[in-house]
Write a protein that holds these residues in place. Sequence first.
Motif, PDB file in Angstrom:
ATOM      1  N   SER A 107       0.805  -1.217   0.000  1.00  0.00           N
ATOM      2  CA  SER A 107       0.000   0.000   0.000  1.00  0.00           C
ATOM      3  C   SER A 107       0.839   1.267   0.000  1.00  0.00           C
ATOM      4  O   SER A 107       0.387   2.330  -0.414  1.00  0.00           O
ATOM      5  CB  SER A 107      -0.936   0.020   1.222  1.00  0.00           C
ATOM      6  OG  SER A 107      -0.193   0.138   2.421  1.00  0.00           O
TER       7      SER A 107
ATOM      8  N   SER B 200      -5.692  -6.385   2.836  1.00  0.00           N
ATOM      9  CA  SER B 200      -5.701  -4.972   2.434  1.00  0.00           C
ATOM     10  C   SER B 200      -7.118  -4.447   2.314  1.00  0.00           C
ATOM     11  O   SER B 200      -7.417  -3.318   2.724  1.00  0.00           O
ATOM     12  CB  SER B 200      -4.952  -4.800   1.103  1.00  0.00           C
ATOM     13  OG  SER B 200      -3.592  -5.163   1.242  1.00  0.00           O
ATOM     14  N   GLY B 201      -8.015  -5.279   1.758  1.00  0.00           N
ATOM     15  CA  GLY B 201      -9.410  -4.867   1.639  1.00  0.00           C
ATOM     16  C   GLY B 201     -10.070  -4.694   2.994  1.00  0.00           C
ATOM     17  O   GLY B 201     -10.803  -3.727   3.229  1.00  0.00           O
TER      18      GLY B 201
ATOM     19  N   GLN C 272      -8.920  -1.636   4.551  1.00  0.00           N
ATOM     20  CA  GLN C 272      -9.150  -0.477   3.686  1.00  0.00           C
ATOM     21  C   GLN C 272      -7.842   0.177   3.265  1.00  0.00           C
ATOM     22  O   GLN C 272      -7.692   1.398   3.247  1.00  0.00           O
ATOM     23  CB  GLN C 272     -10.074   0.536   4.367  1.00  0.00           C
ATOM     24  CG  GLN C 272     -11.458  -0.009   4.662  1.00  0.00           C
ATOM     25  CD  GLN C 272     -12.392   1.029   5.260  1.00  0.00           C
ATOM     26  OE1 GLN C 272     -11.982   1.990   5.897  1.00  0.00           O
ATOM     27  NE2 GLN C 272     -13.686   0.834   5.040  1.00  0.00           N
ATOM     28  N   GLN C 273      -6.875  -0.668   2.904  1.00  0.00           N
ATOM     29  CA  GLN C 273      -5.583  -0.180   2.435  1.00  0.00           C
ATOM     30  C   GLN C 273      -5.532  -0.238   0.910  1.00  0.00           C
ATOM     31  O   GLN C 273      -6.155  -1.088   0.281  1.00  0.00           O
ATOM     32  CB  GLN C 273      -4.440  -1.028   3.010  1.00  0.00           C
ATOM     33  CG  GLN C 273      -4.242  -0.866   4.505  1.00  0.00           C
ATOM     34  CD  GLN C 273      -3.104  -1.746   5.019  1.00  0.00           C
ATOM     35  OE1 GLN C 273      -2.794  -2.777   4.450  1.00  0.00           O
ATOM     36  NE2 GLN C 273      -2.501  -1.332   6.123  1.00  0.00           N
ATOM     37  N   ASN C 274      -4.774   0.645   0.338  1.00  0.00           N
ATOM     38  CA  ASN C 274      -4.592   0.696  -1.105  1.00  0.00           C
ATOM     39  C   ASN C 274      -3.717  -0.470  -1.550  1.00  0.00           C
ATOM     40  O   ASN C 274      -2.607  -0.651  -1.050  1.00  0.00           O
ATOM     41  CB  ASN C 274      -3.943   2.029  -1.485  1.00  0.00           C
ATOM     42  CG  ASN C 274      -3.768   2.180  -2.990  1.00  0.00           C
ATOM     43  OD1 ASN C 274      -4.255   1.377  -3.766  1.00  0.00           O
ATOM     44  ND2 ASN C 274      -3.079   3.236  -3.387  1.00  0.00           N
TER      45      ASN C 274
ATOM     46  N   SER D 270     -10.374  -6.010  -8.563  1.00  0.00           N
ATOM     47  CA  SER D 270     -11.430  -5.219  -7.908  1.00  0.00           C
ATOM     48  C   SER D 270     -12.677  -6.075  -7.724  1.00  0.00           C
ATOM     49  O   SER D 270     -12.876  -7.051  -8.411  1.00  0.00           O
ATOM     50  CB  SER D 270     -11.772  -3.997  -8.748  1.00  0.00           C
ATOM     51  OG  SER D 270     -12.080  -4.370 -10.070  1.00  0.00           O
TER      52      SER D 270
END
Length: 234
Positions: free
Chosen positions: A195, A221-222, A225-227, A234
């Motif tokens: 991220s 990551s999802g 809520q990390q990039n 997606s």
Amino acid sequence: MATTAQAHPTQRLTAVLTAIAALVLVLTASQMLIAALEAHRADLFLADWYDKSRIPSEKASQVALDAAYAADNWYPVNHGDHKERLGKVYEWRQHPLPFGAPEAEAERRRALEAYRQVAELRPTWPYGWTNIAHTKLQLLELDHEFMHAFTEASRTGPWNRETLKALAITGISAWPRLSADQRAPILETIAQAVSNDRRTAKELSDALANSGLLELVCFYSGAMQQNSNGICRS
């Protein structure tokens, strides 16, 4: 006359002390100059090996090792840069051998000792801790020291691209041998490396896919809520 006579011993003492101080400064500067020249000689070898991913010859690695030792010995005090250089040369001397190779153990332990000294001299510098973690992996010693070094590197270099990338690579390589308790903080660091920087994410994507970790890192990551910087669907 008495005042003048009394002043002469004081002036002579001052002159002697000044001369001694100047001599010490000259000697120290000479030591530092020799150390810098030897360090530069060792660095030229290391840069060549890194840039070309070249396995050093026995002769070249010995010349680099002698130069690294000379730089460390000539410098007037213990210095983290010289200890790290010494560790890197020892590490490269056994670079092509697999993790846990018995014939590489002695020199990897010398590299580890050099990196321990770096961490002692510079406890807030992430690179010493990163190198300890990686060398412990090379020795297949994924113990308390490995985890301590890993977490200290992450703590002292939380936004440092090179530190996070190196830790992620170490974590990916160590993953199959880690316990469940060890995996949690390492997963967090791998996700942070992804991220933190798009280029790092792309460089790690193949290693994550090949190790079967890409889906887990994307899920983590999802959830946090990390990039994921484009490496997750997606």
